[in-house]
Motif scaffolding. Structure first.
Motif, short mmCIF file in Angstrom:
data_model
loop_
_atom_site.label_atom_id
_atom_site.label_comp_id
_atom_site.label_asym_id
_atom_site.label_seq_id
_atom_site.Cartn_x
_atom_site.Cartn_y
_atom_site.Cartn_z
N LYS A 131 0.84 -1.20 0.00
CA LYS A 131 0.00 0.00 0.00
C LYS A 131 0.88 1.26 0.00
N MET A 132 1.91 1.25 0.84
CA MET A 132 2.79 2.41 0.94
C MET A 132 3.58 2.60 -0.36
N LEU A 133 4.02 1.48 -0.94
CA LEU A 133 4.77 1.57 -2.20
C LEU A 133 3.88 2.08 -3.31
N ASP A 134 2.62 1.68 -3.26
CA ASP A 134 1.66 2.13 -4.25
C ASP A 134 1.53 3.65 -4.18
N LYS A 135 1.53 4.15 -2.96
CA LYS A 135 1.44 5.59 -2.71
C LYS A 135 2.60 6.35 -3.36
N VAL A 136 3.78 5.75 -3.32
CA VAL A 136 4.95 6.43 -3.89
C VAL A 136 5.25 5.94 -5.30
N GLY A 137 4.34 5.15 -5.85
CA GLY A 137 4.46 4.73 -7.24
C GLY A 137 5.51 3.67 -7.51
N LEU A 138 5.78 2.82 -6.52
CA LEU A 138 6.86 1.83 -6.71
C LEU A 138 6.43 0.42 -6.33
N LYS A 154 15.00 5.30 -4.49
CA LYS A 154 15.44 5.02 -3.11
C LYS A 154 14.74 5.95 -2.13
N GLN A 155 14.69 7.24 -2.50
CA GLN A 155 14.11 8.20 -1.57
C GLN A 155 12.61 7.97 -1.43
N ARG A 156 11.96 7.54 -2.51
CA ARG A 156 10.52 7.26 -2.40
C ARG A 156 10.29 6.04 -1.52
N VAL A 157 11.18 5.04 -1.61
CA VAL A 157 11.07 3.88 -0.72
C VAL A 157 11.29 4.32 0.73
N ALA A 158 12.28 5.23 0.92
CA ALA A 158 12.55 5.72 2.28
C ALA A 158 11.32 6.42 2.85
N ILE A 159 10.61 7.15 2.01
CA ILE A 159 9.38 7.81 2.46
C ILE A 159 8.33 6.75 2.81
N ALA A 160 8.22 5.74 1.95
CA ALA A 160 7.25 4.66 2.22
C ALA A 160 7.59 3.96 3.53
N ARG A 161 8.89 3.75 3.77
CA ARG A 161 9.34 3.09 5.00
C ARG A 161 8.90 3.90 6.24
N ALA A 162 9.09 5.22 6.15
CA ALA A 162 8.69 6.08 7.27
C ALA A 162 7.17 6.08 7.45
N LEU A 163 6.43 6.13 6.33
CA LEU A 163 4.97 6.19 6.40
C LEU A 163 4.36 4.91 6.97
N ALA A 164 5.06 3.81 6.78
CA ALA A 164 4.53 2.52 7.23
C ALA A 164 4.35 2.48 8.75
N MET A 165 5.05 3.34 9.46
CA MET A 165 4.88 3.39 10.92
C MET A 165 3.71 4.31 11.31
N GLN A 166 2.99 4.81 10.29
CA GLN A 166 1.86 5.71 10.51
C GLN A 166 2.19 6.84 11.49
N PRO A 167 3.21 7.63 11.10
CA PRO A 167 3.67 8.68 12.00
C PRO A 167 2.69 9.86 12.04
N LYS A 168 2.80 10.62 13.12
CA LYS A 168 1.98 11.83 13.23
C LYS A 168 2.58 12.98 12.43
N VAL A 169 3.90 12.94 12.28
CA VAL A 169 4.57 14.00 11.53
C VAL A 169 5.64 13.36 10.65
N MET A 170 6.01 14.09 9.61
CA MET A 170 7.12 13.66 8.77
C MET A 170 8.17 14.75 8.75
N LEU A 171 9.43 14.35 8.96
CA LEU A 171 10.54 15.30 8.95
C LEU A 171 11.41 14.99 7.72
#
Lengths: 254, 216
Positions: A131-138, A154-171
């Motif tokens: 689902k997260m990879l789908d979000k970043v198109g990968l 790589k950076q899109r995967v890194a974003i997907a990796r961070a999103l998978a923890m369902q964070p309240k904020v993204m840095l």
């Protein structure tokens, strides 16, 4: 009534690297769903500020709060470890150099934290990764290894990796600075999409145009202090401070 | 060249080489355990633990292995540590190679990009979890070659325990020279046997290295 408590609040943040004061008492807050871009010259302390929000840098003075919980509270070593690990699970961090785990596949990069830290079952974690990879198109790269990906991927995967923890904020710490120019847009696109979903974000960036486009508020830092902050339109078109003007002029001419 | 002599001594020498293999393996296992511990100390947050680790490494790398063997075997009884030559040799060699292997392990861990630990911590992993799941799997790959070099040095270093009369390959060679006065033949056979052991070891190291390389 919506929750007016700020999502991130930084009060009087001070930090020294040896004798050098890199943060000279920074105050700022980010409201729920708000997107703040932090700009400024190299060495201005903007990355240090971002990294101190999730305690990758330890402040020498001041407080950081996330959603009503103090991040840098004073606790004994072990209780603090437990505290900071749980706080960090609520904050996604994206690094300039991606920092994907090269020994793990794309799927494993994304699933390792939900599985090990939240006890998610493997099948569920994989579905989440997809689902997260789908979000970043990968989605098609789910079983690839990081070495096979381009910088942008790589950076899109890194974003997907961070999103998978369902964070309240993204840095985001200069998420596109290490990318070839033609790969910047694909990452920016993902960030804009997150913005549209009202993710609370703090974006440290060198890209003025992107900051102007995506941010609700822009903070200009220099020499460890906030020089000026405001709506992107105001700050970019009518900077009040001379320091801001000269910085922006260099950028617009360069 | 006394070919008949060579033929006659080979069975005894192969037996002695087996003792060399045994003492190498024992010291290797002990050395790896010591190395893991010492590397852990050297990478600790606590200055006192780092100091203990560093002191261990300087002592065991800064003095001759032969002296360490003597100290344990001859000096041990004075402290109430009475060991058979084989045990004393294996322990002294293990403690010695452990210092070198600790540095190989530490080097591997330090060679992993700092960003890996940061990324793991930013996801919410603790220090130990980040080490175990993110840093060490990558460091292991980087350690195999240097640890292999240590292991080869160890196999050759076992010759030192001949001095405390462990009946291994070099000791056996010396004894046979005393009775036959044919040092060339005997040392040549001894050298070939060491080379075979080291060659076998390098094959194992190569395999491990390749197996890890394929994983990533």
């Amino acid at each position: 009534m919506t929750d007016v408590r700020p999502m991130i609040e930084v009060r009087g943040a001070r930090k020294f690297f040896g004798p050098l004061e890199v943060l000279k008492g920074i105050d700022f807050s980010v409201a729920r769903g708000q997107i703040v871009a932090v700009i400024g010259p190299s060495g201005s302390g903007k990355s240090t500020l971002l990294r101190s929000i999730n305690h990758l840098e330890t402040l020498d003075g001041g407080e950081v709060w996330l959603d009503g919980v103090q991040v840098n509270q004073t606790l004994a070593r072990r209780p603090f470890e437990r505290h900071i690990n749980s706080v960090r699970q609520q904050m996604g961090m994206v690094f300039q150099h991606f920092n994907l785990f090269p020994h793990l596949s794309v799927a494993e990069n994304i699933t390792i934290a939900p599985m090990k830290l939240k006890g998610m079952a493997k099948a569920d974690a994989r579905a989440l990764a997809l689902k997260m990879l789908d979000k970043v198109g990968l989605a098609d790269k789910i079983d690839a290894f990081p070495a096979r990906l381009s910088g942008g991927q790589k950076q899109r995967v890194a974003i997907a990796r961070a999103l998978a923890m369902q964070p309240k904020v993204m840095l985001f710490d200069e998420a596109t600075s290490a990318l070839d120019p033609e790969l910047v847009d694909e990452v920016n696109l993902v960030m804009k999409q997150l913005a549209a979903e009202h993710m609370t974000m703090v974006i440290v960036t060198h890209e003025m145009r992107f900051a102007a486009e995506v941010a609700d508020r822009v903070i200009f830092m220099a020499d460890g202090a906030v020089v000026e902050e405001g709506k992107p339109d105001d700050l970019f078109r009518n900077p009040v401070q001379e320091r801001t003007r000269s910085f922006l002029k260099k950028f617009l001419n360069g | 060249m006394d070919i008949a002599l060579i033929g006659r001594i080979i069975p005894v020498f192969v037996q002695a080489a087996w003792t060399t293999v045994q003492i190498s393996l024992l010291s290797l296992v002990l050395g790896l355990a010591v190395a893991a511990l010492i590397a852990g100390l050297r990478l600790s947050h606590l200055a006192v633990l780092r100091f203990i680790g560093a002191a261990y490494v300087s002592v065991f790398r800064g003095t001759p292995a032969l002296l360490q063997i003597f100290l344990l075997y001859f000096g041990g009884p004075q402290l109430g540590i009475q060991l058979e030559p084989f045990a004393a040799g294996a322990i002294a060699l293990g403690l010695n190679i452990g210092a070198y292997m600790a540095e190989s392990i530490r080097g591997g861990v330090l060679s992993v990009d700092r960003g890996q630990m940061e990324a793991a911590r930013s996801l919410g992993f603790g220090e130990g979890q980040s080490m175990r799941w993110i840093v060490l799997p990558q460091a292991a790959k980087l350690m195999i070659r240097p640890l292999g070099v240590n292991a080869v040095a160890l196999v050759k270093g076992t010759a030192l325990v001949a001095t405390i009369s462990v009946v291994e390959l070099t000791y056996t060679a010396q004894r046979f020279i005393g009775s036959t006065y044919k040092p060339f033949e005997i040392f040549a056979v001894t050298a070939v046997l060491y080379m075979i052991m080291v060659y076998g070891l390098t094959l194992v190291i190569d395999r491990l290295d390749r197996a890890y390389a394929e994983e990533a």
